[in-house]
Design a protein around this motif. Structure first.
Motif, short mmCIF file in Angstrom:
data_model
loop_
_atom_site.label_atom_id
_atom_site.label_comp_id
_atom_site.label_asym_id
_atom_site.label_seq_id
_atom_site.Cartn_x
_atom_site.Cartn_y
_atom_site.Cartn_z
N ASP A 186 11.80 -2.46 3.24
CA ASP A 186 12.57 -2.92 2.49
C ASP A 186 14.17 -2.72 3.38
N ASP A 187 14.36 -3.66 3.45
CA ASP A 187 15.49 -3.49 5.24
C ASP A 187 16.97 -2.74 4.00
N GLY A 188 17.49 -1.36 4.16
CA GLY A 188 18.62 -1.53 3.69
C GLY A 188 20.14 -2.18 3.78
N GLY A 189 20.05 -2.44 5.24
CA GLY A 189 21.24 -3.62 5.37
C GLY A 189 20.69 -4.90 4.66
N ASP A 190 19.29 -5.37 3.79
CA ASP A 190 19.36 -5.87 2.81
C ASP A 190 19.88 -5.90 0.94
N ARG A 191 20.74 -4.75 1.15
CA ARG A 191 20.66 -3.85 -0.52
C ARG A 191 19.25 -3.91 -0.95
N GLN A 192 18.77 -3.39 0.01
CA GLN A 192 17.27 -3.62 -0.97
C GLN A 192 16.89 -2.28 -1.96
N THR A 193 16.03 -2.44 -2.86
CA THR A 193 15.27 -1.13 -3.35
C THR A 193 14.45 -0.44 -1.79
N ARG A 194 14.34 0.86 -1.96
CA ARG A 194 13.45 0.88 -1.77
C ARG A 194 12.16 1.46 -2.05
N HIS A 195 10.96 1.10 -1.58
CA HIS A 195 9.47 1.53 -2.24
C HIS A 195 8.53 1.99 -2.21
N ASN A 196 7.52 2.96 -2.82
CA ASN A 196 7.09 3.91 -1.71
C ASN A 196 5.32 3.02 -1.03
N ASN A 197 5.47 2.60 -0.27
CA ASN A 197 4.38 1.47 0.95
C ASN A 197 2.99 2.61 0.66
N ASN A 198 2.94 2.84 -1.18
CA ASN A 198 1.64 2.17 -1.41
C ASN A 198 0.90 0.81 -1.00
N ASP A 199 -0.70 1.40 -1.19
CA ASP A 199 -1.69 0.06 -1.79
C ASP A 199 -1.00 -1.31 -2.63
N ARG A 200 -0.44 -0.51 -3.44
CA ARG A 200 0.39 -0.69 -4.73
C ARG A 200 1.18 -2.34 -4.64
N MET A 201 1.99 -0.78 -3.68
CA MET A 201 3.79 -2.86 -3.57
C MET A 201 2.79 -3.36 -2.39
N LEU A 202 2.57 -3.19 -1.41
CA LEU A 202 1.93 -3.68 -0.10
C LEU A 202 1.38 -5.51 -0.63
N LEU A 203 0.15 -4.79 -1.01
CA LEU A 203 -0.38 -6.13 -2.23
C LEU A 203 0.51 -7.06 -2.34
N LEU A 204 1.19 -6.22 -3.86
CA LEU A 204 2.37 -6.89 -4.75
C LEU A 204 3.40 -8.00 -3.89
#
Length: 304
Positions: A186-204
């Motif tokens: 998640d790069d703030g420069g792209d106006r992205q929502t920041r997520h917890n980089n756990n296994d679920r989010m990484l694999l998704l």
């Protein structure tokens, strides 16, 4: 194989998109038997053949996380000095698209165990009826690495002269997707929502990126993908994305519908962020209702 440069210059993540790799990611009953996969595409080597197919054997069942880890190892093999040892931390950073990522001791042990599992897995691909590749047999260790210990830390090294058979096969099929590291975080420069980089989010994130790259590829004939979180096959076996990614299992006591709603929110957030950044181009997406198993429908060319 992709040209090897200094590991510090690695900035793209390789995803194996051949049909065998996709089957290994999706199914859990392939180990220990001979499997056959039908192929399609332009015929190159045997234009008179009635049909293209390949057969393969794999000795272990691999999870989606195992396959993402294998993609990361190939990325490191392709982009770094082949004789340079690496640690589980390097694999974790590549998977997350961030060379500054730090991991816990528990996560380090999980990745080390995954690397050892891949190093103990054998794969054989009989491709004599596959007109799109350059050789008839691809065989060997799924991930040819050796583990050593130094000052209490586990180090892994690629065995000299050996390649990853499934990835060599995908190279010959030209079915290796390259994703910029910035898409994996998640790069703030792209106006992205920041997520917890756990296994679920990484694999998704990895799953969605692979599906999006298939739709975005200009020569691809696929115009729509439907990703269902809850889905069963004809025999009633669970095979939706929640099971594919290992988010829930058959013995799970949780409310799977609640889990599906939570994962669907994450899917929407990721797609919204990528849309704002301009990554999705003309792709459009629509969330699926619970009666269709939750998930999302993604289409090109304005289709809904």
């Amino acid at each position: 194989m992709a040209r090897r440069n200094s590991r510090r210059q690695v900035d793209r993540f390789f995803m194996n998109n051949c049909k065998i790799a996709n089957e290994l990611r999706k199914y859990r009953d392939l180990a220990g038997c001979l499997n056959q996969v039908a192929l399609s595409g332009e015929r190159v080597r045997r234009p008179s053949a009635a049909a293209d197919y390949a057969e393969y054997y794999i000795s272990e069942t691999l999870s989606y996380l195992d396959m993402v880890t294998a993609n990361a190892a190939y990325t490191l093999m392709a982009g770094g000095p082949p004789d340079a040892p690496f640690q589980a931390d390097d694999i974790a950073r590549i998977m997350a698209g961030s060379m500054e990522r730090r991991i816990t001791a528990k996560k380090r042990e999980e990745i080390e165990a995954c690397l050892e599992k891949l190093a103990g897995t054998e794969i054989y691909i009989l491709a004599d009826h596959d007109s799109q590749v350059e050789q008839d047999l691809y065989e060997g260790t799924f991930l040819p690495v050796e583990r050593t210990e130094k000052e209490g830390k586990a180090l892994f090294s690629f065995r000299p002269g050996e390649q990853m058979p499934l990835y060599l096969y995908a190279e010959h099929h030209r079915q290796l997707i390259q994703v910029p590291f910035c898409r994996l975080r998640d790069d703030g420069g792209d106006r992205q929502t920041r997520h917890n980089n756990n296994d679920r989010m990484l694999l998704l994130r990895h799953y969605l990126l692979q599906e999006l790259e298939i739709l975005l590829y200009q020569n691809n004939k696929v115009e729509e993908q439907q990703i269902r979180l809850l889905k069963k096959d004809r025999e009633g076996n669970e095979m939706g994305l929640l099971w594919t990614l290992g988010i829930v299992g058959a013995e799970e006591a949780k409310d799977v519908a609640a889990v599906a709603r939570s994962v669907q929110r994450s899917i929407r957030q990721l797609l919204d962020s990528w849309q704002r950044s301009g990554y999705l181009g003309g792709l459009q997406y629509q969330m699926l209702p619970d009666k269709e198993g939750f998930g999302v429908r993604i289409a090109s060319g304005g289709r809904q």
